[in-house]
Design an enzyme around this catalytic site. Structure first.
Site, PDB file in Angstrom:
ATOM      1  N   GLY A 125       5.271 -81.487 -63.303  1.00 18.10           N
ATOM      2  CA  GLY A 125       3.898 -81.049 -63.547  1.00 18.10           C
ATOM      3  C   GLY A 125       3.492 -81.138 -65.002  1.00 18.10           C
ATOM      4  O   GLY A 125       2.660 -80.369 -65.479  1.00 18.10           O
ATOM      5  N   LEU A 126       4.083 -82.081 -65.748  1.00 24.54           N
ATOM      6  CA  LEU A 126       3.771 -82.242 -67.170  1.00 24.54           C
ATOM      7  C   LEU A 126       2.884 -83.464 -67.411  1.00 24.54           C
ATOM      8  O   LEU A 126       2.864 -84.029 -68.490  1.00 24.54           O
ATOM      9  CB  LEU A 126       5.061 -82.356 -67.988  1.00 24.54           C
ATOM     10  N   GLU A 161      -7.969 -91.640 -61.852  1.00 26.39           N
ATOM     11  CA  GLU A 161      -7.256 -90.633 -61.044  1.00 26.39           C
ATOM     12  C   GLU A 161      -8.132 -90.142 -59.887  1.00 26.39           C
ATOM     13  O   GLU A 161      -7.678 -90.013 -58.755  1.00 26.39           O
ATOM     14  CB  GLU A 161      -6.850 -89.463 -61.936  1.00 26.39           C
ATOM     15  N   ASP A 173      -5.896 -82.907 -68.385  1.00 23.04           N
ATOM     16  CA  ASP A 173      -4.651 -83.655 -68.570  1.00 23.04           C
ATOM     17  C   ASP A 173      -4.870 -84.892 -69.428  1.00 23.04           C
ATOM     18  O   ASP A 173      -4.160 -85.121 -70.408  1.00 23.04           O
ATOM     19  CB  ASP A 173      -4.070 -84.066 -67.213  1.00 23.04           C
TER      20      ASP A 173
END
Length: 390
Positions: A125-126, A161, A173
């Site tokens: 989740g980075l 995305e 993000d």
């Protein structure tokens, strides 16, 4: 970098063409969770780990992509005149989507060979997807001399995305990956995209990421449910309040108007409003150098995500609770979408080894399998790192 160059040549062969190398970081959000799509403030940090890309020009219009993280898949080949989403392209749909969305009116004049290698822990989740999008976007922008700004590349990568991959993420993000700055966190207003840096160099402490190693089957559907609930609540509140996003409300306005909402909506909106308030407060506290007070805000954030937004789960709770009980912990909370993934922890340097050992033991005893720990630092944003003749 020499090892990656050697791998590139092993995969694609020798050539007199110039090799160029690029990097984009991963990111961790220190506070401000599940509020980027509600118009709130977030406080991400770009990391020193991320995605590397080495490329050279081809004489044809082919795009050949290889990732050392997925060696069994081998080279994925497509034509720059046929950039479409295909399931069998697997991970390569992310860079292919970037090429499609960046394509100039007259198309690409030549193809590329690109070697990718990421050192972001898988499933942590980075933001490995944002990292590969931005490293590709910067690469395309520089190689083809498109002249796009970093903000253009960030917005385009989010569109990839959302529309090409089909994941309805907010902009945090990609923004953190694009605009990261060594030794700094970014306070970002996700509605206006106004931002400022705040120093985040921890002299006597470290950022420790703890990965639950849980497969996150629920995350996507639950994420979409939370977004839908927030959108429905916003419509109700807009009948009485001149707001464009839930995060526009003050805690006092929320208390005054929460009677308009269902019981579930009250909980979700309370998280959004209080989390946004915590994030703005966090900047003041950090700029005063009060890391302990920031740690308390991290804990309050996790409790809100657990009780009001209900996105933590037993694994993340086990890691956070063990961290809170551990000597040397300044702050700990879940980070990311939830239902697995990671916690982010600030730990005093002299206690890091004991933290990893003891929190890891408590987690395994409670959950039945091991967590994985990573010590990370705040790094710079997406960029070209070298241009050398081979």
């Amino acid at each position: 970098m020499e090892e990656r160059t050697a791998q590139f040549i092993e995969i694609f062969g020798e050539s007199r063409e110039q090799l160029r190398s690029f990097f984009a970081p991963g990111r961790v959000n220190m506070i401000g969770e599940h509020i980027d799509y509600n118009g709130g403030h977030v406080l991400p940090v770009a990391l020193e780990i991320g995605t590397y890309a080495i490329t050279r020009k081809r004489s044809d219009k082919k795009l050949k992509l290889y990732s050392s993280n997925f060696p069994d898949i081998g080279i994925i080949e497509t034509n720059l005149e046929d950039l479409s989403f295909k399931k069998d392209q697997d991970w390569a749909n992310f860079p292919i989507g970037v090429f499609k969305y960046m394509e100039a009116e007259n198309g690409y004049e030549h193809g590329l060979d690109i070697f990718f290698e990421g050192n972001i822990p898988n499933g942590a989740g980075l933001s490995s997807s944002a990292s590969i999008e931005l490293v590709t976007a910067v690469l395309v922008n520089e190689i083809y001399q498109f002249g796009a700004s970093m903000l253009d590349l960030v917005k385009l990568s989010q569109n990839v995305e959302n529309q090409f991959i089909g994941v309805n993420c907010g902009i945090m993000d990609q923004f953190a990956v694009g605009f990261g700055k060594q030794g700094n966190a970014i306070l970002l207003d996700c509605e206006t995209l106004e931002y400022r840096y705040t120093p985040f160099e921890l002299t006597d402490s470290a950022i420790v990421i703890a990965n639950t190693n849980k497969k996150r089957g629920l995350a996507d559907s639950a994420y979409n449910e939370r977004r839908s609930t927030c959108e429905a609540a916003l419509e109700k509140l807009q009948q009485e309040l001149p707001i464009s996003n839930l995060a526009d409300m003050s805690p006092e306005q929320f208390e005054e108007h929460k009677g308009l909402l269902s019981e579930e909506e009250v909980k979700r909106v309370r998280h959004v409003v209080t989390e946004n308030h915590r994030t703005v407060k966090a900047i003041e506290i950090l700029e005063q150098g009060n890391l302990d007070a920031f740690g308390e805000l991290m804990k309050a954030s996790h409790l809100s995500l657990r009780d009001d937004y209900e996105v933590s789960g037993k694994e993340l709770d086990a890691l956070a609770e063990a961290a809170w009980d551990q000597e040397g912990t300044v702050g700990a909370r879940m980070t990311g979408a939830g239902f697995g993934g990671c916690t982010v922890n600030i730990v005093k340097n002299e206690h890091v080894d004991a933290f990893i050992e003891q929190v890891g033991k408590k987690y395994k005893d409670k959950i039945g399998y091991e967590a994985t720990f990573y010590i990370v630092n705040a790094g710079g944003g997406a960029r070209e790192i070298t241009a050398s003749k081979e």
